[in-house]
Design an enzyme around this catalytic site. Sequence first.
Site, PDB file in Angstrom:
ATOM      1  N   ALA A  13       0.869  -1.170  -0.028  1.00 27.11           N
ATOM      2  CA  ALA A  13      -0.006   0.051   0.216  1.00 27.11           C
ATOM      3  C   ALA A  13       0.838   1.341  -0.006  1.00 27.11           C
ATOM      4  O   ALA A  13       0.806   2.221  -0.821  1.00 27.11           O
ATOM      5  CB  ALA A  13      -0.890  -0.141   1.192  1.00 27.11           C
ATOM      6  N   ARG A  23       4.319  10.219  -9.696  1.00 28.71           N
ATOM      7  CA  ARG A  23       4.071  10.071 -10.935  1.00 28.71           C
ATOM      8  C   ARG A  23       3.070  11.122 -11.389  1.00 28.71           C
ATOM      9  O   ARG A  23       3.456  11.693 -12.315  1.00 28.71           O
ATOM     10  CB  ARG A  23       3.761   8.701 -11.306  1.00 28.71           C
ATOM     11  CG  ARG A  23       3.672   8.391 -12.867  1.00 28.71           C
ATOM     12  CD  ARG A  23       3.495   7.071 -13.162  1.00 28.71           C
ATOM     13  NE  ARG A  23       3.803   6.230 -12.501  1.00 28.71           N
ATOM     14  CZ  ARG A  23       3.303   4.955 -11.804  1.00 28.71           C
ATOM     15  NH1 ARG A  23       2.073   4.996 -12.084  1.00 28.71           N
ATOM     16  NH2 ARG A  23       3.865   4.229 -10.900  1.00 28.71           N
ATOM     17  N   GLU A  34      10.070   3.122   6.669  1.00 31.05           N
ATOM     18  CA  GLU A  34       9.963   1.945   6.811  1.00 31.05           C
ATOM     19  C   GLU A  34      10.829   1.277   7.757  1.00 31.05           C
ATOM     20  O   GLU A  34      12.130   1.694   7.817  1.00 31.05           O
ATOM     21  CB  GLU A  34      10.199   1.387   5.333  1.00 31.05           C
ATOM     22  CG  GLU A  34      10.581  -0.098   5.416  1.00 31.05           C
ATOM     23  CD  GLU A  34       9.432  -1.011   6.056  1.00 31.05           C
ATOM     24  OE1 GLU A  34       8.220  -0.414   5.549  1.00 31.05           O
ATOM     25  OE2 GLU A  34       9.656  -1.839   6.840  1.00 31.05           O
ATOM     26  N   CYS A  44       3.470 -13.054  -0.181  1.00 30.69           N
ATOM     27  CA  CYS A  44       2.818 -14.331  -0.785  1.00 30.69           C
ATOM     28  C   CYS A  44       3.668 -15.223  -1.159  1.00 30.69           C
ATOM     29  O   CYS A  44       3.322 -16.434  -1.445  1.00 30.69           O
ATOM     30  CB  CYS A  44       1.861 -13.844  -1.651  1.00 30.69           C
ATOM     31  SG  CYS A  44       0.755 -12.255  -1.161  1.00 30.69           S
ATOM     32  N   ARG A  72      12.608   6.941  -8.837  1.00 34.48           N
ATOM     33  CA  ARG A  72      11.249   7.785  -8.626  1.00 34.48           C
ATOM     34  C   ARG A  72      11.363   8.931  -7.698  1.00 34.48           C
ATOM     35  O   ARG A  72      10.366   9.462  -7.241  1.00 34.48           O
ATOM     36  CB  ARG A  72      10.318   6.489  -7.892  1.00 34.48           C
ATOM     37  CG  ARG A  72      10.432   5.318  -9.050  1.00 34.48           C
ATOM     38  CD  ARG A  72       8.935   4.450  -8.348  1.00 34.48           C
ATOM     39  NE  ARG A  72       9.076   3.400  -9.556  1.00 34.48           N
ATOM     40  CZ  ARG A  72       8.230   2.107  -9.232  1.00 34.48           C
ATOM     41  NH1 ARG A  72       7.343   2.135  -8.473  1.00 34.48           N
ATOM     42  NH2 ARG A  72       8.463   1.287 -10.282  1.00 34.48           N
ATOM     43  N   ASP A 282      -2.892  -3.799   5.024  1.00 29.33           N
ATOM     44  CA  ASP A 282      -3.506  -4.889   6.020  1.00 29.33           C
ATOM     45  C   ASP A 282      -3.878  -3.991   7.304  1.00 29.33           C
ATOM     46  O   ASP A 282      -4.441  -4.852   7.920  1.00 29.33           O
ATOM     47  CB  ASP A 282      -2.418  -5.794   6.212  1.00 29.33           C
ATOM     48  CG  ASP A 282      -2.045  -6.773   5.163  1.00 29.33           C
ATOM     49  OD1 ASP A 282      -2.671  -6.648   3.803  1.00 29.33           O
ATOM     50  OD2 ASP A 282      -1.257  -7.542   5.021  1.00 29.33           O
ATOM     51  N   ALA A 300      -3.183  -8.663  -0.756  1.00 28.41           N
ATOM     52  CA  ALA A 300      -1.869  -8.013  -1.656  1.00 28.41           C
ATOM     53  C   ALA A 300      -2.875  -7.228  -2.524  1.00 28.41           C
ATOM     54  O   ALA A 300      -2.361  -5.962  -2.492  1.00 28.41           O
ATOM     55  CB  ALA A 300      -1.148  -8.863  -2.071  1.00 28.41           C
TER      56      ALA A 300
END
Lengths: 449, 449
Positions: A13, A23, A34, A44, A72, A282, A300
């Site tokens: 997410a 973008r 993080e 997964c 990015r 989640d 996911a």
Amino acid sequence: MSETFLIVGGDAAGMSAASKAKRDDPDREVVVLERGEWVSYGACGLPYYVKGEISDLEDLVAVTPERFIDERDIDLRMGHEATAIDTDERIVTVESDAETYEQSYDDLLISTGARALEPLIDGLDLEGVFTLHSMDAGREIKSYVENEDLDRVAVIGGGYVGIEMAEAFEAHDLDVALFEMLPQVLPTFGESVGEAVGDELREQGVDLRLSTQVDRLVGDGTVEAVETDDDSVPVDAVLVGAGVVPNAEIADDAGIELGETGAIATDEYGRTNVEDVYAAGDVAEMTHTVTGEPDHVPLALTANRAGRAIGQTVTGTETPVGEIAGTAVVKAFDLAAARTGITDEQRANEAGFDPVSVTIDAPSRAHYYPGGDKLELTMVADRETEQVLGASIVGREGVAKRIDTVATALHEGLTVEDVEYLDLAYAPPFSPTWDPVLTTAKVLNGKLG
Amino acid sequence: MSETFLIVGGDAAGMSAASKAKRDDPDREVVVLERGEWVSYGACGLPYYVKGEISDLEDLVAVTPERFIDERDIDLRMGHEATAIDTDERIVTVESDAETYEQSYDDLLISTGARALEPLIDGLDLEGVFTLHSMDAGREIKSYVENEDLDRVAVIGGGYVGIEMAEAFEAHDLDVALFEMLPQVLPTFGESVGEAVGDELREQGVDLRLSTQVDRLVGDGTVEAVETDDDSVPVDAVLVGAGVVPNAEIADDAGIELGETGAIATDEYGRTNVEDVYAAGDVAEMTHTVTGEPDHVPLALTANRAGRAIGQTVTGTETPVGEIAGTAVVKAFDLAAARTGITDEQRANEAGFDPVSVTIDAPSRAHYYPGGDKLELTMVADRETEQVLGASIVGREGVAKRIDTVATALHEGLTVEDVEYLDLAYAPPFSPTWDPVLTTAKVLNGKLG
């Protein structure tokens, strides 16, 4: 000065939101905190990594931190943990190895994910006991399986992770015992799928123990046995797959509203009750397309598309995060089991419907075409509106993408007769003339009278 | 006395109508006139019978004449051909080996099917030249392949039948040349599919001749060569798969209205312009769900469900025959190609839309999961309404039932963004997180701006 879009948590997410925001508005300052050392990874895939079908853990990473940062232009800060949110001041407290600091934001996305649920049993801290909800855990398990001299492994929990990990352990020639409290595996898939997958597990050599509560894990430093009411099963390792808990504490502490599921309550744009604070993935609730109610189905795709939509909304194009149907598929050795919507009458009753359902067998190919197999399908509808509420499918081929037809029907509230008259693809190698989904609708329509 | 439901033609549409009418109203007199010796057969399986994957022609029969007569109490008359219809007197003239007689009806269903189109070329009457649109033809071709000393076979026409028969002939180690007038095979599937399937045919050893008009077949009694503008290709047998023509003459002669396609015009209940006269299956037009216009797409499912619906309507429960989306899938050696709706911009323009489309590649499984393959997807939308108009998919796995998601979306007129936000099934062995259909919608949505 450019506005800051701050994102707490850098998996599906979070990184989808960051990428999309950057973008759509390259001038926006996008900061991602993080706490771990991985971003944008495919958790997964972990069972298949442990199984040995995927050789490098890095293969599960879709985009590396370096690419997020360099290509990015996202201010991605690895090893930085958000510890508190002040929504009045629009400030997040951040801790890293080097420092503790305050990060301000204009828009905030909480995408802290979920963690493995630790059941209330003793012995979870013994060596050889694992959960599987992080890349590091995946690495540890694989290393343990490959380097220790294991014979018997217990899996606690018959959900996705439990079943996929049973397959992974069997591939290493381990004896696997699977413990499930309920009378069936994959309870959210309904009874017919549970039975078929249970049979498959047994056929593949899994010692399946249904309706069995694990009381404790015992051992002297290292786990040696799983104890139940009436048995003690010797094991060399244990994988606990008992579900997940949203990492919603940081939101709760900040006065952000949680829903009844314990995940963060959100509206159709992923907004929480606090202005400019979003939640996705989640850790967040989503609206269920059949019940119209909030639900917590941590998967996911939901995380990816909600993150993406929020990235768009934050940069000026209001985009709904979409509804969920609880669509899911799982591989169980040679079987595939799929579900969408509400798959059993009990759950439909609880949601206020007057359910009617059928379970049928149908061939996956034309009856005369070689190599096909039997599919078992269950479909549930509401007697009054005749709307399809959900379905499940289990079989050896053509399962995963057949459920998508029903999932699409759920999003539009199709009736059973609408589904019966869909123009679906037919050729002998791929389907009988009436696709099994159509046949199921036909039989269910007959029952609706 | 009970009313008579008379059905002319005993294949998919006819026998579905007969069975359903008899089930819903056991007292109804149901008479089926079938001029041939087969009913309710799976003509779609004929290429696989010729190929050798299905050993007995009888395996293609879903229900035998005996069962229709004895178990379902249907007055099925084999070898009885309807030669004229008098809609004023409600009488059909019938010829059999033994007699010519008049059969009265209260309700009439014309389900006379279609026949192979014979292109306007010389030499079609030579020995060794076949079409494939009946069980007997299938038997003859297989016998010819097995008993004659053949080396080279020509297939004329690059539609379903041509491609499936090319595969069948290759399986007998024959050299196959395939002639197609247009610059691509499977023209109704759009350009991207045509290219991919063309490449596959060439890789499998088929001598593919696109944009090639066959002028004549030549030979002395038995076919010896296919002649084109600038070439003469020696062959030992020829399969003509140039499309089909509805067997609508009997209706036309009776003053029943045909549509522009040459098939019988029908309304949403399968009714013709004449009271109590219905038409269904390969002889009838259906309404296309995207254009809302009549169309002629002779496929098995359409025939089955229209027949069934008419059986219900005739016995008192008015039931629409449903709309068609032109959904189809075909196996081309190791490839599968699928389509639904409008698959190219030219056709969309012709239908009055302002089309925009994308073609993308996407993996069939999670990028890290072994054994997956590339899918190529095309999706077409209308710029103004943003509705999805159609899609095509080609690839080695997960094609046939993925198109059904788009087909379902077409029935409900979903926009590209609706499709982008569908909750579809994901697990690494079966799909990437964003299913290729979702990814295609996402890219197309970007193009819509």
